[in-house]
Design a protein around this motif. Structure first.
Motif, PDB file in Angstrom:
ATOM      1  N   UNK A  91       1.002  -1.261   0.132  1.00 35.42           N
ATOM      2  CA  UNK A  91      -0.232   0.116  -0.030  1.00 35.42           C
ATOM      3  C   UNK A  91       0.960   1.194   0.101  1.00 35.42           C
ATOM      4  N   UNK A  92       0.010   2.299  -0.348  1.00 34.23           N
ATOM      5  CA  UNK A  92       0.868   3.678  -0.348  1.00 34.23           C
ATOM      6  C   UNK A  92       2.255   3.803  -1.255  1.00 34.23           C
ATOM      7  N   UNK A  93       3.227   4.050  -0.463  1.00 34.33           N
ATOM      8  CA  UNK A  93       4.350   4.151  -1.228  1.00 34.33           C
ATOM      9  C   UNK A  93       5.144   2.881  -1.490  1.00 34.33           C
ATOM     10  N   UNK A  94       4.599   1.588  -1.209  1.00 34.08           N
ATOM     11  CA  UNK A  94       5.357   0.407  -1.550  1.00 34.08           C
ATOM     12  C   UNK A  94       4.582  -0.318  -2.723  1.00 34.08           C
ATOM     13  N   UNK A 121       2.538  -0.937  -6.539  1.00 32.13           N
ATOM     14  CA  UNK A 121       2.924  -0.910  -7.800  1.00 32.13           C
ATOM     15  C   UNK A 121       2.804   0.654  -8.278  1.00 32.13           C
ATOM     16  N   UNK A 122       1.905   1.247  -7.906  1.00 33.10           N
ATOM     17  CA  UNK A 122       1.947   2.548  -8.494  1.00 33.10           C
ATOM     18  C   UNK A 122       2.459   3.704  -7.543  1.00 33.10           C
ATOM     19  N   UNK A 123       2.555   3.526  -6.265  1.00 29.22           N
ATOM     20  CA  UNK A 123       3.086   4.289  -5.313  1.00 29.22           C
ATOM     21  C   UNK A 123       4.784   4.610  -5.532  1.00 29.22           C
ATOM     22  N   UNK A 124       5.277   3.504  -6.103  1.00 26.32           N
ATOM     23  CA  UNK A 124       6.683   3.529  -6.233  1.00 26.32           C
ATOM     24  C   UNK A 124       7.172   4.444  -7.545  1.00 26.32           C
ATOM     25  N   UNK A 125       6.358   4.363  -8.677  1.00 22.57           N
ATOM     26  CA  UNK A 125       6.764   5.240  -9.689  1.00 22.57           C
ATOM     27  C   UNK A 125       6.309   6.678  -9.160  1.00 22.57           C
ATOM     28  N   UNK A 126       5.325   6.820  -8.549  1.00 23.58           N
ATOM     29  CA  UNK A 126       4.551   8.128  -8.233  1.00 23.58           C
ATOM     30  C   UNK A 126       5.643   8.828  -7.350  1.00 23.58           C
ATOM     31  N   UNK A 127       6.175   8.238  -6.414  1.00 21.27           N
ATOM     32  CA  UNK A 127       7.283   8.799  -5.513  1.00 21.27           C
ATOM     33  C   UNK A 127       8.426   9.264  -6.501  1.00 21.27           C
ATOM     34  N   UNK A 128       8.712   8.410  -7.161  1.00 21.11           N
ATOM     35  CA  UNK A 128      10.198   8.629  -8.150  1.00 21.11           C
ATOM     36  C   UNK A 128       9.856  10.005  -8.880  1.00 21.11           C
TER      37      UNK A 128
END
Length: 52
Positions: free
Chosen positions: A5-8, A10-17
């Motif tokens: 969830x969140x930052x970990x 599949x969508x959160x990691x690229x969003x954080x990058x």
């Protein structure tokens, strides 16, 4: 990565990058670390050296 969830996620990691790249483009400096590392002498020295 732990959890899904969140930052970990599949969508959160690229969003954080993307966010990280955007703030660098805008002139910000990013320091990443564990919460218990944030108020150490080493981190304060790192911040001081980044400012100077």
């Amino acid at each position: 990565m732990k959890g899904n969830g969140g930052h970990s996620s599949v969508t959160g990691i690229p969003r954080d990058m993307e966010k990280n790249n955007l703030l660098v483009l805008k002139g910000w400096k990013l320091i990443r670390g564990q919460p218990n590392e944030m108020l150490t002498i080493e981190t304060i020295q790192l911040i001081t050296s980044m400012i100077n």
